[in-house]
Structures are given as C-alpha cells and as structure tokens.
Enzyme design. Sequence first.
Site, PDB file in Angstrom:
ATOM      1  N   HIS A 155       3.914   2.354   3.242  1.00  0.00           N
ATOM      2  CA  HIS A 155       3.091   3.261   4.033  1.00  0.00           C
ATOM      3  C   HIS A 155       2.676   2.678   5.373  1.00  0.00           C
ATOM      4  O   HIS A 155       2.022   3.369   6.173  1.00  0.00           O
ATOM      5  CB  HIS A 155       1.864   3.727   3.246  1.00  0.00           C
ATOM      6  N   ASP A 178      -2.002  10.834  -1.299  1.00  0.00           N
ATOM      7  CA  ASP A 178      -1.946   9.426  -1.678  1.00  0.00           C
ATOM      8  C   ASP A 178      -2.983   9.158  -2.760  1.00  0.00           C
ATOM      9  O   ASP A 178      -4.028   9.810  -2.797  1.00  0.00           O
ATOM     10  CB  ASP A 178      -2.262   8.567  -0.444  1.00  0.00           C
ATOM     11  N   HIS A 180      -4.360   6.304  -2.647  1.00  0.00           N
ATOM     12  CA  HIS A 180      -5.179   5.359  -1.899  1.00  0.00           C
ATOM     13  C   HIS A 180      -5.507   5.918  -0.521  1.00  0.00           C
ATOM     14  O   HIS A 180      -4.734   6.706   0.040  1.00  0.00           O
ATOM     15  CB  HIS A 180      -4.446   4.024  -1.752  1.00  0.00           C
ATOM     16  N   ASP A 182      -5.930   4.085   2.339  1.00  0.00           N
ATOM     17  CA  ASP A 182      -5.211   3.350   3.383  1.00  0.00           C
ATOM     18  C   ASP A 182      -5.977   3.302   4.698  1.00  0.00           C
ATOM     19  O   ASP A 182      -5.395   3.374   5.783  1.00  0.00           O
ATOM     20  CB  ASP A 182      -3.818   3.940   3.601  1.00  0.00           C
ATOM     21  N   HIS A 195      -0.020  -2.035   4.400  1.00  0.00           N
ATOM     22  CA  HIS A 195       0.212  -0.633   4.025  1.00  0.00           C
ATOM     23  C   HIS A 195      -1.080   0.055   3.615  1.00  0.00           C
ATOM     24  O   HIS A 195      -1.098   1.280   3.461  1.00  0.00           O
ATOM     25  CB  HIS A 195       1.281  -0.519   2.927  1.00  0.00           C
ATOM     26  N   ASP A 283       2.718   9.853   0.156  1.00  0.00           N
ATOM     27  CA  ASP A 283       2.965   8.620  -0.595  1.00  0.00           C
ATOM     28  C   ASP A 283       3.303   9.013  -2.026  1.00  0.00           C
ATOM     29  O   ASP A 283       2.526   9.707  -2.688  1.00  0.00           O
ATOM     30  CB  ASP A 283       1.713   7.745  -0.559  1.00  0.00           C
ATOM     31  N   ASP A 285       3.086   7.489  -4.644  1.00  0.00           N
ATOM     32  CA  ASP A 285       2.127   7.076  -5.674  1.00  0.00           C
ATOM     33  C   ASP A 285       0.925   8.012  -5.745  1.00  0.00           C
ATOM     34  O   ASP A 285       0.043   7.832  -6.587  1.00  0.00           O
ATOM     35  CB  ASP A 285       1.702   5.610  -5.502  1.00  0.00           C
ATOM     36  N   GLU A 328       6.900   4.805   0.004  1.00  0.00           N
ATOM     37  CA  GLU A 328       6.533   3.993  -1.167  1.00  0.00           C
ATOM     38  C   GLU A 328       7.397   4.218  -2.408  1.00  0.00           C
ATOM     39  O   GLU A 328       7.029   3.820  -3.510  1.00  0.00           O
ATOM     40  CB  GLU A 328       5.047   4.157  -1.530  1.00  0.00           C
TER      41      GLU A 328
END
Length: 358
Positions: A155, A178, A180, A182, A195, A283, A285, A328
């Site tokens: 990312h 995402d 997360h 980030d 990332h 992303d 994930d 990712e």
Amino acid sequence: MGRTLKRSASRCSTRRPQKFRKVSARGHESCPTPGYVRQLSSPAEPRPSLVRTPSSRDFYNISEVCIAGAPLGYGQPKVGVETAPEQIRNSGLLERLANIGWRIDDHGDLHLPSHQPGNKIGSYDIVGQAGQIIAEHVYDTVSSGKFALTLGGDHSVAFGTIAGALKANPDTRIVWVDAHADINTPETSPSGNLHGMPLSFQTRLTDPRAYPDMKWMLDYPQLPFENLIYIGLRALDEGEKRFIIEHEIPAFTMFNVDHLGIGRVMEMTMELVGDNPIHLSFDIDGCDPFFAPSTGTPYGGGLTLREALFISEYCASTSRLTSMDLVEVNPRVQNTKAKETLDFAKSIIAAAMGETIL
C-alpha cells in the site's frame, strides 16, 4: 502497525461534515454507535444510476483504461507482493475488462527503483522515488482522459496514486477500503513500515520536507481530511485512532458495516463524495482472510466477497470513478490459495470497472 489475527474491538464511527455529537463509550440512549455519530435523516432514496448495464457505463465518458503495475514491496517486510501485478494481469484481467467494453492500454510494470543489498524496511528513499514515478504516471493518465488502474505492490504505492489523482483533480475523494487506516506517522507507527503511513504524508500530518526523497510531494495537492473516506477498518493503532477522531475523518469501521449494512454504508459514502471524482484505493486485506488469504497482513472479521464486490459495483455505478489501485496481494503467502486471492482481486477490479450481474 500492530496487526494480529483477531477482530478489533475499536470502533471509529462515521461522520457528516456538520452536526456532530459525542456520545458515551457505551453509546446507550442516544445511538448504538459510539464516538462521533452522523445525524441521519431518513435513508437516502435509491439513485437511478444504480440500475445500469455495461452499455450505460460512462465514467465521465472515459472509455480507455491504462493498466500499470507498481511492483513495490519496500513498504513492508514480506517478499512476494512485488510479483502481484504480473500475476493479476496474467490471470485474465485484460480479457475480462475488454469484455466489459474497455479499450485496453497495457502499460506493463512501471520501472521502479530497487534497493541495494541491506535492510528493505523503512526505505524512505526507494518508496519516495517510486512514489514520484507512480504519481507522474497516474497524473498523466487521468489528465489524458484515461482511467488509471494501478496494480500493487504494497500500500505504499498510494504515496504515488493518491498524489497523482489529486493533481489531476484536486477535489477527488479518496475511498480507502482497508483493515488498517495507514495514517501512522513515523513517530506513531509501531512497526516503522511505510505501507502504514501514506495517508499521514498525503494529509501532511507528516511533513514531506523532512524526508529528501518525499519532497516531490510538495508539488502535489494536500489531501483534506474530509476528502478521505474509510471503509472496513478494524485494526487500528492508537495514534491512528487519535488522528481519525481529532480530525473527524469519515470512517466506516466493520462495526458500522455490521450495524448499517454495506448498502447504507455506500449510500452514506456517496453523500460525502457528492459530485466529485473518486479514487478507489482497495487493500485486499480489507476482505476477510477466508476469502483473500494471500496477503501480508491478514486480519479476521473483514468484508465478505459480496460486500467487497458491492463496494466496487457501487463506486462504478456513480460514473465518478476515475482511478483505482488494488494492493497487498501476496501470492507467496498461503501460496496454495494464491489463485483464489488473485481471482478475487480480479473480480474486485472488474466490478469497479463496470462489470454487473445484469
């Protein structure tokens, strides 16, 4: 970033540009959602643009997509993510997009700098230099009237994709899917992995002037906090939670997805987007590892296959999506299930590009 395999209990709520109220941590009486809560009227009426066929797709009248790989893996420690662009492309992506009706400009992989022997983590020089190359490519692509599709890579490619999209259209809204946030700064990041930091640089929580290979970002627009919209958050570091709350960044966590349903989440997202262009940063994930196991930072309790596809389909239905990155995917993680993850990534992209059930 602190990332473990259990569902996060943290819940950063959604936000409206005006009329906030703070409720108790329990959220009793006022609202079942804790934190800053949007004051909603009746649910939005369904938009006519949601009923679409591939032939009605206009994407600001964009008919050509430029596909570029960004094989950047220096924002995190796991080898393999840099192989994803080629593998996603070779999985049949180009043919699938052509079947939707897109003219394909396959740029191949961007020529990004590589690291000298040594530690790849915290590679501000490589990530910074690569980000500038990616930013110039995205800016040139969008400015020329093409859709910019960037295949990551980790990312940290968003150092470039977001900057390029904003330079082409400064009012662009960033829809960030995402697990997360980030948005760590170098000071708040538990891991030091880049990332997990692109949005702190884009919003100028981190000053690019402090890093020689990031100074190019000063020639690109700053991302206003209100123009960033999170979907699917569930693994937040303490500093990230503080930034989201203090700056009132619109954030739909998995709590909100569970509570409201993905349909209402996307309606509210588009209320925030308004009539502005969209860059979708997806992303893998953000999805539950049951559906996308081949990723470097899996985190349980994520988006289902249908929720992920719905996000993409809904963004496509607005005809305001002008650029996208998909990041990712790491085929070397859970490599026996790499094809499953690659196929899922391809479907997410196709849905964002206008592929519909009917």
